[in-house]
Motif scaffolding. Sequence first.
Motif, mmCIF file in Angstrom:
data_model
loop_
_atom_site.group_PDB
_atom_site.id
_atom_site.type_symbol
_atom_site.label_atom_id
_atom_site.label_comp_id
_atom_site.label_asym_id
_atom_site.label_seq_id
_atom_site.Cartn_x
_atom_site.Cartn_y
_atom_site.Cartn_z
ATOM 1 N N THR A 16 81.352 46.644 30.990
ATOM 2 C CA THR A 16 81.647 45.289 30.337
ATOM 3 C C THR A 16 83.363 46.177 29.698
ATOM 4 N N VAL A 17 84.122 45.564 30.211
ATOM 5 C CA VAL A 17 85.631 45.664 30.292
ATOM 6 C C VAL A 17 85.535 45.222 28.457
ATOM 7 N N GLU A 18 86.091 46.611 28.120
ATOM 8 C CA GLU A 18 86.349 46.781 26.443
ATOM 9 C C GLU A 18 87.725 46.240 25.919
ATOM 10 N N TRP A 19 87.915 46.511 24.323
ATOM 11 C CA TRP A 19 88.807 46.111 24.438
ATOM 12 C C TRP A 19 90.046 47.266 24.172
ATOM 13 N N VAL A 20 89.133 48.097 23.971
ATOM 14 C CA VAL A 20 90.241 50.059 23.929
ATOM 15 C C VAL A 20 90.384 50.131 25.561
ATOM 16 N N ASP A 21 90.285 49.377 26.495
ATOM 17 C CA ASP A 21 89.692 49.090 27.958
ATOM 18 C C ASP A 21 91.425 48.601 28.690
ATOM 19 N N THR A 22 91.722 47.982 27.884
ATOM 20 C CA THR A 22 92.826 46.558 28.670
ATOM 21 C C THR A 22 94.346 48.152 28.196
ATOM 22 N N ASP A 23 96.048 47.040 28.554
ATOM 23 C CA ASP A 23 96.835 47.248 27.891
ATOM 24 C C ASP A 23 97.532 46.401 27.272
ATOM 25 N N ALA A 24 98.433 45.927 26.771
ATOM 26 C CA ALA A 24 99.639 45.872 26.544
ATOM 27 C C ALA A 24 99.233 43.618 27.133
ATOM 28 N N ALA A 25 99.421 43.239 28.573
ATOM 29 C CA ALA A 25 99.267 42.557 29.240
ATOM 30 C C ALA A 25 97.791 42.044 28.737
ATOM 31 N N GLY A 26 96.507 42.441 28.240
ATOM 32 C CA GLY A 26 95.409 41.627 28.289
ATOM 33 C C GLY A 26 94.265 42.436 28.808
ATOM 34 N N HIS A 27 94.584 42.692 30.707
ATOM 35 C CA HIS A 27 94.052 43.353 31.491
ATOM 36 C C HIS A 27 93.559 44.434 31.074
ATOM 37 N N GLN A 28 92.947 45.392 32.860
ATOM 38 C CA GLN A 28 92.489 46.423 32.285
ATOM 39 C C GLN A 28 93.312 47.674 32.353
ATOM 40 N N HIS A 29 93.667 48.568 31.505
ATOM 41 C CA HIS A 29 94.445 49.936 32.096
ATOM 42 C C HIS A 29 94.104 50.555 33.025
ATOM 43 N N ASN A 30 94.967 50.451 33.865
ATOM 44 C CA ASN A 30 94.465 51.598 35.004
ATOM 45 C C ASN A 30 94.072 52.708 35.210
ATOM 46 N N SER A 31 94.264 53.342 34.132
ATOM 47 C CA SER A 31 93.283 54.474 33.911
ATOM 48 C C SER A 31 91.659 54.326 33.983
ATOM 49 N N VAL A 32 91.165 53.391 33.394
ATOM 50 C CA VAL A 32 89.567 52.484 33.642
ATOM 51 C C VAL A 32 89.286 52.971 34.639
ATOM 52 N N ILE A 33 89.527 52.461 35.255
ATOM 53 C CA ILE A 33 88.928 52.716 37.028
ATOM 54 C C ILE A 33 88.187 53.325 36.786
ATOM 55 N N MET A 34 88.974 55.105 37.233
ATOM 56 C CA MET A 34 88.864 56.300 37.011
ATOM 57 C C MET A 34 87.216 56.507 36.057
ATOM 58 N N ARG A 35 87.412 56.062 35.050
ATOM 59 C CA ARG A 35 86.648 56.261 34.001
ATOM 60 C C ARG A 35 85.455 55.815 34.386
ATOM 61 N N TRP A 36 85.611 54.819 34.786
ATOM 62 C CA TRP A 36 83.895 53.301 35.143
ATOM 63 C C TRP A 36 83.590 54.260 36.151
ATOM 64 N N VAL A 37 84.119 55.112 37.245
ATOM 65 C CA VAL A 37 84.040 55.923 38.892
ATOM 66 C C VAL A 37 83.369 56.950 38.267
ATOM 67 N N GLU A 38 84.228 57.954 37.352
ATOM 68 C CA GLU A 38 83.723 59.131 37.264
ATOM 69 C C GLU A 38 82.154 59.177 36.207
ATOM 70 N N ALA A 39 81.971 57.531 35.430
ATOM 71 C CA ALA A 39 81.084 57.680 34.594
ATOM 72 C C ALA A 39 79.692 57.393 36.131
ATOM 73 N N ALA A 40 79.816 57.024 36.920
ATOM 74 C CA ALA A 40 79.454 56.494 38.213
ATOM 75 C C ALA A 40 78.848 58.139 38.774
ATOM 76 N N GLU A 41 80.303 59.507 39.049
ATOM 77 C CA GLU A 41 79.502 60.112 39.789
ATOM 78 C C GLU A 41 78.951 60.620 38.843
ATOM 79 N N ALA A 42 78.496 60.380 37.381
ATOM 80 C CA ALA A 42 77.579 61.867 36.598
ATOM 81 C C ALA A 42 76.780 61.071 36.389
#
Length: 150
Positions: A16-42
Amino acid sequence: MEGNDGGLPEVCIERTVEWVDTDAAGHQHNSVIMRWVEAAEAEMFRRLELPEYFPSAPRVQQVINYRAKLWFGQRVTARLSVQQVGRTSLTFAFEVHGHAHKKSPGGLAAHGTFTTAYVPADSDGAQPWPDHMRAVICGAGVQSARAGKA
C-alpha cells in the motif's frame, strides 16, 4: 512463486502506498518503486532459499520507466522476474501496477530492469555464479521452492 515463460523465477508482492512513500505533490516518490522491487527481490530469494545471494549481489545497472502516478492509500502489485542469467550477472525485469483508486483507474505505473553481479566477499570483482545458486535460479530448485510456499 511463479515462473516466467523461460522457467526462471518470478514473484509478485502487494503493498500500500503509505504517507512516507509520497512526495510534496501527493503521489509516490520516485525512490519507492525500487524499494518495492527490492522487497520483491528479497521475497524471491527467501522462497528460493538462497540467503547468500544478498551480501554478494550488488547492483551494477538499473533502469526505471515511470508511466503513472500512485497515490497515498492505493494498493500496488510489484512483479519481479529473472530475465537473464549470465555467467557473472543476473538481469531482472519488473513492473509495478496500481490497483483502482479514487484518484486513478489503476494500471502500469512503472517498469524497468536491473542487473546484479556476483561479487563474493573475498573478491574485488565479479565471479561466476556458484553452481548451486545457478541450478536453483535456472529452475533445478524452483519446484521445491514453490512447494508449500504460497
